[in-house]
Each structure stands twice: as structure tokens, then as C-alpha cells.
Design an enzyme around this catalytic site. Structure first.
Site, PDB file in Angstrom:
ATOM      1  N   ARG A 140     -12.312 -57.398  26.359  1.00 44.73           N
ATOM      2  CA  ARG A 140     -13.309 -58.476  26.417  1.00 44.73           C
ATOM      3  C   ARG A 140     -13.774 -58.769  27.838  1.00 44.73           C
ATOM      4  O   ARG A 140     -14.826 -59.370  28.055  1.00 44.73           O
ATOM      5  CB  ARG A 140     -12.780 -59.724  25.713  1.00 44.73           C
ATOM      6  N   GLU A 166       6.255 -60.751  26.561  1.00 46.97           N
ATOM      7  CA  GLU A 166       7.337 -61.591  26.041  1.00 46.97           C
ATOM      8  C   GLU A 166       8.520 -60.699  25.627  1.00 46.97           C
ATOM      9  O   GLU A 166       9.661 -60.971  25.970  1.00 46.97           O
ATOM     10  CB  GLU A 166       6.797 -62.382  24.848  1.00 46.97           C
TER      11      GLU A 166
HETATM   12  P1  AMP Z   1      -2.055 -62.901  29.914  1.00 49.01           P
HETATM   13  O1  AMP Z   1      -1.661 -61.611  30.560  1.00 49.01           O
HETATM   14  O2  AMP Z   1      -0.915 -63.616  29.257  1.00 49.01           O
HETATM   15  O3  AMP Z   1      -2.822 -63.810  30.862  1.00 49.01           O
HETATM   16  O4  AMP Z   1      -3.007 -62.541  28.697  1.00 49.01           O
HETATM   17  C1  AMP Z   1      -4.304 -62.285  28.935  1.00 49.01           C
HETATM   18  C2  AMP Z   1      -4.935 -61.373  27.911  1.00 49.01           C
HETATM   19  O5  AMP Z   1      -4.512 -61.615  26.562  1.00 49.01           O
HETATM   20  C3  AMP Z   1      -6.412 -61.620  27.974  1.00 49.01           C
HETATM   21  O6  AMP Z   1      -7.054 -60.366  28.136  1.00 49.01           O
HETATM   22  C4  AMP Z   1      -6.769 -62.290  26.678  1.00 49.01           C
HETATM   23  O7  AMP Z   1      -7.909 -61.682  26.149  1.00 49.01           O
HETATM   24  C5  AMP Z   1      -5.563 -62.143  25.770  1.00 49.01           C
HETATM   25  N1  AMP Z   1      -5.084 -63.443  25.237  1.00 49.01           N
HETATM   26  C6  AMP Z   1      -3.901 -64.045  25.516  1.00 49.01           C
HETATM   27  N2  AMP Z   1      -3.760 -65.208  24.857  1.00 49.01           N
HETATM   28  C7  AMP Z   1      -4.886 -65.379  24.135  1.00 49.01           C
HETATM   29  C8  AMP Z   1      -5.379 -66.403  23.249  1.00 49.01           C
HETATM   30  N3  AMP Z   1      -4.660 -67.519  22.971  1.00 49.01           N
HETATM   31  N4  AMP Z   1      -6.600 -66.242  22.717  1.00 49.01           N
HETATM   32  C9  AMP Z   1      -7.335 -65.140  22.987  1.00 49.01           C
HETATM   33  N5  AMP Z   1      -6.938 -64.143  23.798  1.00 49.01           N
HETATM   34  C10 AMP Z   1      -5.732 -64.254  24.368  1.00 49.01           C
END
Ligand code: AMP
Length: 172
Positions: free
Chosen positions: A59, A96
Site C-alpha cells: 500500500r 510478534e
Molecule cells: P508495523 O511494522 O507494525 O509498523 O506495521 C506496518 C505495516 O503493517 C504497514 O505496512 C501496514 O500496512 C500494516 N498494518 C499494521 N497494522 C495495521 C492495521 N491495524 N490496519 C492496517 N494495516 C496495518
């Protein structure tokens, strides 16, 4: 910005129980508001201070490519493992449970180029932190990190405290 927030759909328990997934497809379906979101992100930056726009699969490609087009800047991509055909650099990051990895073409960035990293959503920050390591491994400089959405309660910004992080829409 409240208009934009109204267009983001909350999908509970996706992809697993307890996660509220922020679905941006409902925003993308509204052409005027999609443009408004890209323009509002663009307004935060001086394109003269950016050499490359980097989008993170998948995205991040949507908003990153739109910004690169708007500024007529080069667009580079970070992808999941096994997708990029030429010589790559790889970086692992913690999930996780277990680890995941992302990749970039070695020739995507030249030394000292200033890179704006773009993704749709900041959650824990683990993905983007790994992308900053890829950029720096290749000799680039992270000039900023842009998100459409930030989930403030996950404190991803703390992991990225060295960088200029901007998000259009915040959820506490
Ligand atoms: P992080 O590495 O935990 O910051 O996760 C980021 C990636 O996971 C991003 O590319 C988001 O598109 C996806 N992501 C994580 N949590 C969500 C959520 N609650 N809703 C939509 N996309 C999420």
C-alpha cells in the site's frame, strides 16, 4: 482531515482476532478525497529536498507513486522477499512471532541521495525501521518518513525517533 477519516473503514479481527484493520480501499474509491490525501501529504514537504521517493509494498506503492508523479521524482520500491529480479540487499525485522524480511535493489539508491519513505500506516514501526536500515546500507539518507495513518497507541514513532516522521491521520 475528518472527511478523510470518515472514509477509512475499520475491519475488526482482520487479519487475526484483536486487530482493528484500517482499510483504505474505501478512501481510494473516492477520487476527490484520494487526491486530497495525496496533496495533503505533498504539502508537508519541500520536493527540492528530496531526491527519491520510496514506496513499501504494497500500500506504500499507492501513495508513494502518487507523490513521485506529482513531483516528477524517481520512485523506488521495497518489496517482500523473492520479488525483485536483480541484485538485492535484504533486511530482517521482528514480528510478534518470528521474523520477516524486505528487499531492495542494490542500484536503487546512490550515495548521499535523500530518500522520502512512504507507507500507508505506522503501527509498531518495525517494517519502516528495517527500510531505514536498507536505505542507509546503500549509502542513502532518510530525509523523511510519510504515512497516511498513524496508530499512536502502538508507539511506533519511538522506534523512529531519529527521523522526521509525518502522518496525516492519527488514531490515539
Ligand atoms: P508495523 O511494522 O507494525 O509498523 O506495521 C506496518 C505495516 O503493517 C504497514 O505496512 C501496514 O500496512 C500494516 N498494518 C499494521 N497494522 C495495521 C492495521 N491495524 N490496519 C492496517 N494495516 C496495518
Amino acid at each position: 482531515m475528518e472527511d478523510l477519516k470518515k472514509l477509512i473503514r475499520d475491519v475488526p479481527d482482520f487479519p487475526k482476532e484483536g486487530i482493528i484493520f484500517k482499510d483504505i480501499t474505501t478512501l481510494l474509491k473516492d477520487g476527490a478525497q484520494f487526491r486530497k490525501s495525496v496533496d495533503a501529504l505533498a504539502e508537508h514537504y519541500n520536493p527540492e529536498e528530496i531526491d527519491l521517493v520510496l514506496g513499501i509494498e504494497a500500500r506504500g506503492f499507492i501513495f508513494g507513486a502518487a507523490l513521485a508523479y506529482k513531483w516528477a521524482k524517481p520512485f523506488i520500491i521495497v518489496r517482500k522477499p523473492g520479488k525483485l529480479p536483480a541484485e538485492i540487499e535484504n533486511e530482517e525485522y521482528e514480528l510478534e512471532y518470528g521474523t520477516d524480511a524486505i528487499e531492495i535493489h542494490r542500484d536503487a539508491i546512490s550515495k548521499d541521495q535523500r530518500v522520502l519513505i512512504v507507507d500507508d500506516l505506522l503501527a509498531t514501526g518495525g517494517t519502516v525501521a528495517a527500510v531505514t536500515r536498507l536505505v542507509e546500507k546503500l549509502g542513502g539518507k532518510v530525509s523523511g518518513i510519510a504515512f497516511l495513518i498513524e496508530l499512536g497507541f502502538l508507539k511506533g514513532k519511538e522506534l523512529l525517533s531519529k527521523y522526521d516522521v509525518f502522518s496525516l491521520l492519527r488514531y490515539q
